[in-house]
Design a protein around this motif. Structure first.
Motif, short mmCIF file in Angstrom:
data_model
loop_
_atom_site.label_atom_id
_atom_site.label_comp_id
_atom_site.label_asym_id
_atom_site.label_seq_id
_atom_site.Cartn_x
_atom_site.Cartn_y
_atom_site.Cartn_z
N UNK A 169 43.79 40.29 33.31
CA UNK A 169 42.74 39.75 33.63
C UNK A 169 43.19 38.08 33.79
N UNK A 170 43.07 37.47 34.92
CA UNK A 170 42.83 36.09 34.95
C UNK A 170 41.77 35.53 35.79
N UNK A 171 41.42 34.22 35.56
CA UNK A 171 40.05 33.74 36.27
C UNK A 171 40.66 32.43 36.65
N UNK A 172 39.55 31.58 37.38
CA UNK A 172 39.72 30.04 37.34
C UNK A 172 40.25 29.22 36.22
N UNK A 173 39.69 29.70 35.09
CA UNK A 173 40.19 29.04 33.79
C UNK A 173 40.43 30.09 32.83
N UNK A 174 41.03 29.96 31.67
CA UNK A 174 41.16 30.88 30.70
C UNK A 174 39.91 30.91 29.94
N UNK A 175 38.83 29.95 29.86
CA UNK A 175 37.63 30.23 29.41
C UNK A 175 36.97 31.14 29.93
N UNK A 176 36.83 31.06 31.48
CA UNK A 176 36.28 31.93 32.23
C UNK A 176 36.61 33.47 32.15
N UNK A 255 46.83 47.76 36.23
CA UNK A 255 45.34 47.34 36.97
C UNK A 255 45.56 45.71 36.77
N UNK A 256 45.23 44.95 37.59
CA UNK A 256 45.09 43.41 37.59
C UNK A 256 43.81 43.02 38.31
N UNK A 257 43.07 42.23 37.62
CA UNK A 257 41.91 41.46 38.14
C UNK A 257 41.78 40.12 38.13
N UNK A 258 42.19 39.66 39.40
CA UNK A 258 42.23 38.16 39.64
C UNK A 258 40.92 37.51 40.05
N UNK A 259 40.10 37.01 39.15
CA UNK A 259 38.56 36.57 39.44
C UNK A 259 38.71 35.11 39.99
N UNK A 260 37.79 35.09 40.93
CA UNK A 260 37.57 33.68 41.55
C UNK A 260 38.98 32.82 41.79
N UNK A 261 39.65 33.59 42.53
CA UNK A 261 41.16 32.87 42.74
C UNK A 261 41.03 31.92 43.73
N UNK A 262 39.99 31.73 44.49
CA UNK A 262 39.84 30.40 45.41
C UNK A 262 39.09 29.27 44.69
N UNK A 263 38.69 29.42 43.43
CA UNK A 263 38.32 28.25 42.76
C UNK A 263 39.39 27.83 41.63
N UNK A 282 57.27 48.86 40.81
CA UNK A 282 58.16 49.42 40.01
C UNK A 282 59.77 49.34 40.46
N UNK A 283 60.72 49.64 39.76
CA UNK A 283 62.17 49.43 40.05
C UNK A 283 62.76 49.74 41.33
N UNK A 284 61.56 50.87 41.94
CA UNK A 284 62.17 51.43 43.30
C UNK A 284 61.30 50.51 44.50
N UNK A 285 60.67 49.55 44.19
CA UNK A 285 60.15 48.67 45.09
C UNK A 285 58.60 49.36 45.37
N UNK A 286 58.29 50.33 44.78
CA UNK A 286 56.98 50.81 45.06
C UNK A 286 55.68 50.30 44.15
N UNK A 287 54.59 50.42 44.78
CA UNK A 287 53.46 49.74 44.21
C UNK A 287 53.09 50.68 43.20
N UNK A 288 53.32 50.43 41.81
CA UNK A 288 52.85 51.32 40.46
C UNK A 288 51.57 51.08 40.02
N UNK A 289 51.22 49.61 40.15
CA UNK A 289 50.11 49.20 39.91
C UNK A 289 49.06 48.68 40.86
N UNK A 290 47.75 48.58 40.70
CA UNK A 290 46.66 47.98 41.67
C UNK A 290 46.24 46.83 41.37
N UNK A 291 45.70 45.60 42.38
CA UNK A 291 45.31 44.64 42.08
C UNK A 291 43.68 44.49 42.67
N UNK A 292 42.91 43.79 42.34
CA UNK A 292 41.70 43.33 42.92
C UNK A 292 41.57 42.01 42.73
N UNK A 293 41.71 41.17 43.82
CA UNK A 293 41.39 39.47 43.83
C UNK A 293 40.22 39.26 44.20
N UNK A 294 39.28 38.53 43.71
CA UNK A 294 37.90 38.27 44.45
C UNK A 294 37.57 36.73 44.07
#
Length: 664
Positions: A169-176, A255-263, A282-294
């Motif tokens: 998880x990442x957001x606009x700040x570490x505190x958030x 899984x990865x959540x990028x919260x408030x990426x435009x802020x 992954x090492x074969x260039x395939x997407x082994x994980x999924x992201x949600x950016x909001x």
């Protein structure tokens, strides 16, 4: 069909069992046989659940009632659920069911209400989770829509049932990221969850983890460590990190959540996305994980232009040769008109919502910055979400934004795409005149405004006259033509600059509403400059319009001269050579002329690329804005007295030409 993607549902009353790989009949759950009483209602465990569960733990036995409920909820979490909603069989994805039934939200709602808007979002999200060519979703909407709660559930659900998985998880700040997303969005629902959905976790820092949620037993020492060595545990983990670019560099993410990426302030989100995307590959260039950016975009940080580009590069309808979007993401926008006022069946009242938000806008319309803020806070379209404030541009942003919002949904109806073609080879001074025809072609380089009397597809035109072996335009009083050319096959930097050209229909006092506007747009990076020159020459021949160009790029002048089209180049008053110098003074003239035009006639412009260039225009960095520069020279040409050729030029074929007679 949801935002351009075809999302497949199982047949009514059936689900796809992810464990067996087979369709299985489940039926459609009905809360009541009466249609009006059929709606979503969270299904609670048996009324004596707590007593039965305590007895299980005390006696080490399995209660059949408890086990039936556990199996039912696991089955629905994994495979989805059908229920009857006001007479309509309605399917929920497994993640949507889990979110509604088991994801604690707190506040005054405890658990979420069923919403049609969420059903569609979860269909779209599931499509991207299952699509091997997608790394996830870019989700933009208004504030307080619940995107952080949905994003947190998106991370927790698969990580909490997959061995050795990692969620970040990442957001606009570490505190958030810590307080809003991890603590409130992950830990609080986790502590309220039924124990059969709550894996063994590390309680060494208490029942409410502060930094990470580890699905493993607390560390033990001595004999206890040996005795528990073979205990089953997931070994998975969810944590949050600072918003920095390389925070997850080297990690493998399910899984990865990028919260408030435009802020996110002082950060290149495109570079961060590039690194996190590798963490989901992954090492074969395939997407082994999924992201949600909001994100919402009311209080945007950083470059709006970069964020718009990021949005455009996530269009699932535009893919590269590998079948992926540029970012690997698929974009999803939710209008404010769909995010308020719901009935008991979860359907929104779009008209009422629209009227409500328009009332809010009208109350601050007198204050430009407050108005723009209100529009961005509750946008009806992505153009409104990225609406710039008026103090961020040298042009009238309000007029530009309003016209962009009006044009965007209608552009396909207003504009024809096509090609300009010579009907019989190319014109030569000694041969017959050769007409140019506009041929309607989807994706063509030339964009033509519909309903122009002069321009009709498949109607051949040759707006030139041959005089003493030279071609001379005959419609200089009606049209202005200009271009922003390139001279080199490759650019100095990695950016591929486009050649751009616009044709302007001059003001007609007999038809003021349908004149003084651009009617043809050409923005294209040809494989060679001469191909671009020929495209511009075809516009000139088709319309009979004289061309103004920047004279520091002499390739186009040379080409027109070689083709005997030199009289088609504009001479401005006081200049001996055709063209206009790309000097600070002339660019200032361009900017001032454009500024005045936008105030008077922006409502007549139907080309969104030109409007977008005006909106983003940077006076000190004009190379990025091909459309704005090309049409700006058109406006400069339009306001000056124009004549072609040069009476004093001492060159063969032009020495004795009377220019005034040509345009009599």
């Amino acid at each position: 069909m949801i935002q351009g993607l075809e999302c497949h549902l199982p047949p009514v009353g059936q689900v796809w069992n992810v464990l067996t790989g087979q369709l299985e009949k489940t039926g459609v759950f009905e809360r009541s046989p009466r249609q009006k009483d059929q709606y979503w209602e969270r299904q609670l465990p048996p009324v004596d659940w707590n007593d039965r569960r305590k007895a299980e733990l005390r006696n080490g036995t399995i209660d059949p009632v408890c086990e039936r409920y556990r199996r039912q909820e696991w089955y629905r979490r994994l495979n989805g659920f059908w229920f009857m909603n006001n007479g309509q069989p309605t399917y929920l994805t497994g993640l949507n069911y889990f979110f509604l039934s088991h994801w604690y939200l707190g506040g005054d709602v405890d658990y979420g209400y069923y919403r049609e808007r969420d059903r569609k979002f979860f269909y779209f999200l599931q499509h991207e989770i299952e699509d091997p060519l997608s790394v996830g979703v870019l989700y933009v909407t208004r504030r307080r829509e619940g995107k952080t709660s949905k994003g947190s559930c998106f991370v927790y659900e698969p990580v909490s049932r997959t061995p050795l998985a990692f969620g970040g998880i990442q957001s606009k700040t570490e505190e958030d990221a810590e307080k809003i997303v991890f603590q409130r969005g992950i830990v609080t629902p986790f502590t309220k969850m039924s124990d059969f959905f709550r894996p063994t976790f590390d309680t060494s820092s208490g029942k409410e983890p502060k930094k990470r949620l580890k699905f493993s037993s607390p560390a033990k020492k001595g004999r206890a460590a040996i005795d528990s060595f073979d205990d089953e545990e997931l070994g998975s983990e969810i944590d949050f990190r600072a918003s920095t670019i390389g925070a997850y560099d080297g990690s493998k993410l399910l899984r990865y959540l990028g919260d408030e990426i435009f802020k996110t302030a002082n950060l290149n989100i495109r570079e961060r996305h590039r690194i996190v995307r590798l963490c989901c590959t992954n090492e074969r260039g395939q997407f082994s994980g999924k992201m949600l950016l909001t994100s919402s975009v009311e209080e945007i940080e950083g470059s709006i232009k970069d964020y718009r580009t990021f949005w455009e590069e996530s269009n699932p309808l535009i893919r590269n040769s590998n079948g992926r979007t540029t970012t690997g993401l698929s974009r999803y926008f939710l209008s404010a008109a769909e995010a308020l006022n719901y009935d008991q069946y979860g359907f929104e009242d779009v008209e009422a919502n629209y009227a409500f938000y328009m009332g809010e806008r009208d109350s601050v319309r007198h204050d430009i910055n407050a108005y723009n803020s209100e529009v961005r806070k509750n946008p009806f379209s992505i153009e409104e979400a990225f609406r710039m404030s008026n103090d961020a541009s040298i042009y009238d942003i309000n007029r530009i934004n309003d016209q962009l919002a009006a044009v965007a949904p209608l552009e396909e109806e207003l504009i024809i795409e096509g090609e300009l073609l010579w009907t019989n080879g190319q014109p030569t001074p000694n041969g017959p005149d050769t007409a140019v025809v506009f041929k309607e072609v989807k994706g063509g380089k030339f964009k033509l405004l519909r309903n122009q009397k002069f321009f009709k597809p498949d109607d051949p035109k040759f707006g030139l006259r041959k005089t003493q072996g030279l071609f001379v335009p005959i419609n200089g009083a009606r049209f202005a033509l200009s271009c922003d050319p390139f001279d080199h096959v490759t650019t100095v930097d990695s950016r591929r600059s486009n050649g751009a050209a616009y044709l302007h229909l001059k003001f007609d006092s007999m038809d003021p509403d349908n004149s003084d506007l651009p009617i043809l747009e050409y923005i294209y990076r040809a494989d060679h400059p001469k191909l671009f020159y020929d495209d511009v020459l075809k516009i000139c021949a088709f319309a009979g319009a004289p061309l103004l160009f920047e004279d520091n790029k002499q390739g186009i002048r040379t080409y027109f001269e070689e083709r005997h089209f030199l009289p088609c180049l504009v001479h401005l008053p006081g200049r001996q050579q055709p063209g206009i110098p790309a000097s600070v003074k002339s660019k200032q003239d361009l900017a001032e002329t454009t500024k005045a035009y936008i105030i008077d006639s922006c409502h007549k412009v139907y080309f969104s690329r030109l409007l977008t260039d005006w909106r983003d225009f940077e006076y000190l960095n004009t190379k990025q804005y091909d459309a704005a520069m090309a049409y700006g020279w058109c406006l400069v040409s339009n306001k000056n007295y124009i004549f072609a050729g040069n009476p004093s030029a001492n060159q063969e074929g032009t020495r004795n030409i009377d220019i005034n007679k040509m345009f009599r």
